[in-house]
Design a protein around this motif. Structure first.
Motif: not given
Length: 245
Positions: A170-173, A184-189, A194-206
């Motif tokens: 689970l890849d939380l960005a 950078e996170v997307q380029s590391s996929l 292959e079945k990694t699930r990328l979830v982008v948290l809207p409006g969030a920061v590090h």
């Protein structure tokens, strides 16, 4: 917290090995204490050198967390406390100088101490902690956990988990992360299964992954922290419950 990409040079890694050896030599042996599950009253061995948050009632799974660089493990207690009620035990690992790079394989001892099947153990890491968690699983930690949770993190350029198709990820960005940026996170996929699930948290920061305050170089938060935290809890709990066996 230091941006973890700064630790990926050969010189930095050599230095970290030397420092880790010196630190381990200076440390006194840790003692193991007992804690009690709030609902069941069952005594279990507490993990040394960590914040150990037991599950409420039966332990259905365990989550081991590597903190970000220069971030105290207490900053992630909120997540462990939220997961406890869902039967998930959380162990937030303490590292020398709060730097996982100084002992990236520490999860091995924690996993052994948990005494659970690999299918019920998960490893997570924030920022540098995520990079070191990935490094551990690419090396001696391969096959020891059911899943990896990256929080504002990505594996180093010379680390790949792509050849581990049975590892759930689970890849939380954070959308506005100024340190582990979304590109950078997307380029590391390609270095993840292959079945990694990328979830982008809207409006969030590090800094939304841990409660340690604002961070220099981070992006602009436009979503309330409590909203982002609720999303993180939901994603992490759902991922663990869906994968644990």
């Amino acid at each position: 917290m230091v941006r973890f990409t700064r630790f990926h040079s050969a010189a930095a890694l050599c230095l970290s090995v030397t420092l880790a050896s010196l630190t381990l030599t200076a440390c006194a042996p840790a003692t193991t204490t007992a804690m009690t599950s709030a609902a069941s009253g069952t005594a279990v061995a507490s993990i040394p050198n960590a914040i150990d948050i037991p599950a409420t009632g039966e332990t259905r799974a365990a989550l081991v967390i590597y903190p970000g660089a220069n971030v105290a493990p207490e900053a992630y207690r909120w997540l462990g406390e939220a997961l406890a009620g869902r039967g998930i035990r959380t162990v937030i690992v303490r590292f020398p100088l709060n730097l996982a790079v100084l002992e990236p394989n520490r999860a091995g001892r924690v996993i052994k101490a948990l005494g659970l099947p690999a299918g019920r153990i998960f490893l997570a890491g924030h920022s540098l902690g995520g990079a070191m968690a990935a490094q551990f699983l690419a090396g001696q930690g391969a096959g020891q956990v059911a899943g990896l949770i990256l929080m504002g993190a990505y594996p180093a350029g010379n680390v790949s988990l792509h050849g581990q198709p049975l590892l759930a990820v689970l890849d939380l960005a954070a959308q506005n992360d100024g340190l582990s940026t979304l590109p950078e996170v997307q380029s590391s996929l390609p270095r993840l299964p292959e079945k990694t699930r990328l979830v982008v948290l809207p409006g969030a920061v590090h800094a939304d992954f841990g409660r340690y305050g604002e961070q220099k170089g981070d992006g602009l938060r436009v979503t309330a922290r409590e909203v982002t935290e609720a999303a993180i809890i939901g994603e992490v709990a759902g991922f663990i419950e869906g994968v644990a066996r």
